[in-house]
Motif scaffolding. Structure first.
Motif, PDB file in Angstrom:
ATOM      1  N   PHE A  44      -9.887  -3.163  -4.003  1.00 48.57           N
ATOM      2  CA  PHE A  44      -9.948  -1.756  -4.364  1.00 48.57           C
ATOM      3  C   PHE A  44      -9.033  -1.444  -5.541  1.00 48.57           C
ATOM      4  O   PHE A  44      -8.295  -0.467  -5.527  1.00 48.57           O
ATOM      5  N   GLY A  45      -9.114  -2.295  -6.574  1.00 52.21           N
ATOM      6  CA  GLY A  45      -8.266  -2.083  -7.735  1.00 52.21           C
ATOM      7  C   GLY A  45      -8.997  -1.763  -9.018  1.00 52.21           C
ATOM      8  O   GLY A  45      -8.368  -1.496 -10.026  1.00 52.21           O
ATOM      9  N   GLY A  46     -10.295  -1.841  -9.057  1.00 55.15           N
ATOM     10  CA  GLY A  46     -11.036  -1.582 -10.290  1.00 55.15           C
ATOM     11  C   GLY A  46     -10.732  -2.637 -11.334  1.00 55.15           C
ATOM     12  O   GLY A  46     -10.722  -3.838 -11.063  1.00 55.15           O
ATOM     13  N   SER A  47     -10.454  -2.186 -12.587  1.00 59.58           N
ATOM     14  CA  SER A  47     -10.163  -3.143 -13.658  1.00 59.58           C
ATOM     15  C   SER A  47      -8.792  -3.791 -13.481  1.00 59.58           C
ATOM     16  O   SER A  47      -8.492  -4.798 -14.110  1.00 59.58           O
ATOM     17  N   MET A  48      -7.954  -3.203 -12.638  1.00 59.60           N
ATOM     18  CA  MET A  48      -6.668  -3.815 -12.279  1.00 59.60           C
ATOM     19  C   MET A  48      -6.748  -4.245 -10.818  1.00 59.60           C
ATOM     20  O   MET A  48      -6.553  -3.441  -9.911  1.00 59.60           O
ATOM     21  N   PRO A  49      -7.074  -5.510 -10.558  1.00 60.60           N
ATOM     22  CA  PRO A  49      -7.194  -5.982  -9.174  1.00 60.60           C
ATOM     23  C   PRO A  49      -5.893  -5.745  -8.405  1.00 60.60           C
ATOM     24  O   PRO A  49      -4.816  -6.060  -8.892  1.00 60.60           O
ATOM     25  N   LEU A  50      -6.023  -5.173  -7.214  1.00 57.69           N
ATOM     26  CA  LEU A  50      -4.842  -4.940  -6.380  1.00 57.69           C
ATOM     27  C   LEU A  50      -4.731  -6.049  -5.338  1.00 57.69           C
ATOM     28  O   LEU A  50      -5.656  -6.275  -4.561  1.00 57.69           O
ATOM     29  N   PHE A  51      -3.595  -6.741  -5.356  1.00 51.52           N
ATOM     30  CA  PHE A  51      -3.346  -7.813  -4.396  1.00 51.52           C
ATOM     31  C   PHE A  51      -2.259  -7.387  -3.417  1.00 51.52           C
ATOM     32  O   PHE A  51      -1.288  -6.734  -3.806  1.00 51.52           O
ATOM     33  N   ALA A  52      -2.431  -7.764  -2.173  1.00 45.35           N
ATOM     34  CA  ALA A  52      -1.401  -7.580  -1.159  1.00 45.35           C
ATOM     35  C   ALA A  52      -0.783  -8.956  -0.891  1.00 45.35           C
ATOM     36  O   ALA A  52      -1.508  -9.955  -0.820  1.00 45.35           O
ATOM     37  N   SER A  53       0.540  -9.016  -0.745  1.00 45.79           N
ATOM     38  CA  SER A  53       1.219 -10.307  -0.583  1.00 45.79           C
ATOM     39  C   SER A  53       2.143 -10.296   0.628  1.00 45.79           C
ATOM     40  O   SER A  53       2.732  -9.269   0.973  1.00 45.79           O
ATOM     41  N   TYR A  54       2.270 -11.477   1.243  1.00 44.65           N
ATOM     42  CA  TYR A  54       3.059 -11.626   2.460  1.00 44.65           C
ATOM     43  C   TYR A  54       3.807 -12.953   2.397  1.00 44.65           C
ATOM     44  O   TYR A  54       3.333 -13.918   1.800  1.00 44.65           O
TER      45      TYR A  54
END
Length: 276
Positions: free
Chosen positions: A111-121
């Motif tokens: 759900f980031g559009g042209s800027m990919p949104l990553f979740a990190s753990y």
């Protein structure tokens, strides 16, 4: 007769251990299947964004974090390989530190559009204890980590999380971030020096970074802290380097490692000389 009982007990115990391990592996596989299902669902919803319920998507994102923590907490030896989840189409990456005590996971939230949104753990083990950290912040959800380096000084170990961020389609960043973990607490480490600034991370744009740009790691003369100095060009590399701690105490120290910026088409990232 006693010998037969003894042999029977050994066989029974061995079978019980195998059964317990199989049950654990089955439980972990079941959790991984749920994680895969969530990631696949989020991808599908992204393709139909105009019909997507944001609250539902948020609940899926939260469920993913909870299930991943459950699996990582149970996997104290950090042996589970997430084979299905790491398939290319799911955009879930896993990196292991050089000492084997830390793993970092990054996943595309879709759900980031042209800027990919990553979740990190982060998953970390200290002796027999295992820890799990959600390291997402509002200002760095674009980061995708794929490498972990480690630095040992006499009383502490630092971890360098290396990866990339895609602010826009043609605007990638190389990122390297420093953390440590003591007594179950994850801490940011301000070991990067760029100009007059000290920070816990270094981010360099593909567009503006000059060729032969690198970051150099130094260990202080008292061997109590590392400093990574961002050096822009090869000409700068030849200059003497003087490091200052936060109280302005100066240290002249010896270089021990270089984290070179490498480019590949529109990609850019930090690569340790020791990893080449």
């Amino acid at each position: 007769m006693e010998k037969i009982k003894y042999i029977f007990c050994i066989v029974f115990c061995f079978g019980a251990v195998k059964t317990t391990m199989a049950q654990s592996n089955n439980d972990w596989s079941a959790l991984e299947k749920q994680l895969c299902s969530i990631q696949d669902t989020l991808y599908t919803l992204r393709q139909n964004y105009s019909y997507t319920n944001d609250d539902y998507c948020d609940s899926l994102q939260n469920s993913f974090s909870i299930l991943l923590e459950e699996l990582c907490t149970a996997d104290k030896g950090m042996k589970y390989d997430f084979r299905e989840l790491r398939k290319k189409e799911r955009q879930f990456t896993m990196a292991v530190s050089t000492d084997g005590d830390m793993r970092i996971f990054s996943r595309n939230t879709y759900f980031g559009g042209s800027m990919p949104l990553f979740a990190s753990y982060i998953q970390y083990k200290d002796k027999e204890q295992s820890y799990f950290f959600d390291i997402n912040e509002d200002n760095d959800m674009g980061l995708c980590y794929d490498t972990v380096y480690s630095i040992q000084v006499p009383d502490k170990r630092y971890y360098l999380l290396s990866g990339t961020s895609q602010i826009a389609t043609a605007y990638p960043l190389a990122v390297i971030k420093a953390v440590s973990c003591t007594n179950g607490e994850l801490k940011k480490e301000t070991i990067f020096v760029s100009g007059n600034q000290q920070n816990d991370c270094l981010a360099i744009s593909y567009r503006f970074a000059e060729d032969n740009t690198d970051a150099r790691l130094f260990i202080g003369s008292n061997f109590t802290f590392p400093r990574i100095v961002y050096i822009e060009t090869q000409e700068e590399i030849l200059k003497p380097v003087v490091l200052k701690d936060k109280d302005d105490t100066e240290y002249v120290s010896g270089e021990i490692e270089i984290y070179k910026l490498e480019r590949n088409k529109n990609e850019i990232k930090f690569i340790s000389n020791n990893e080449r």
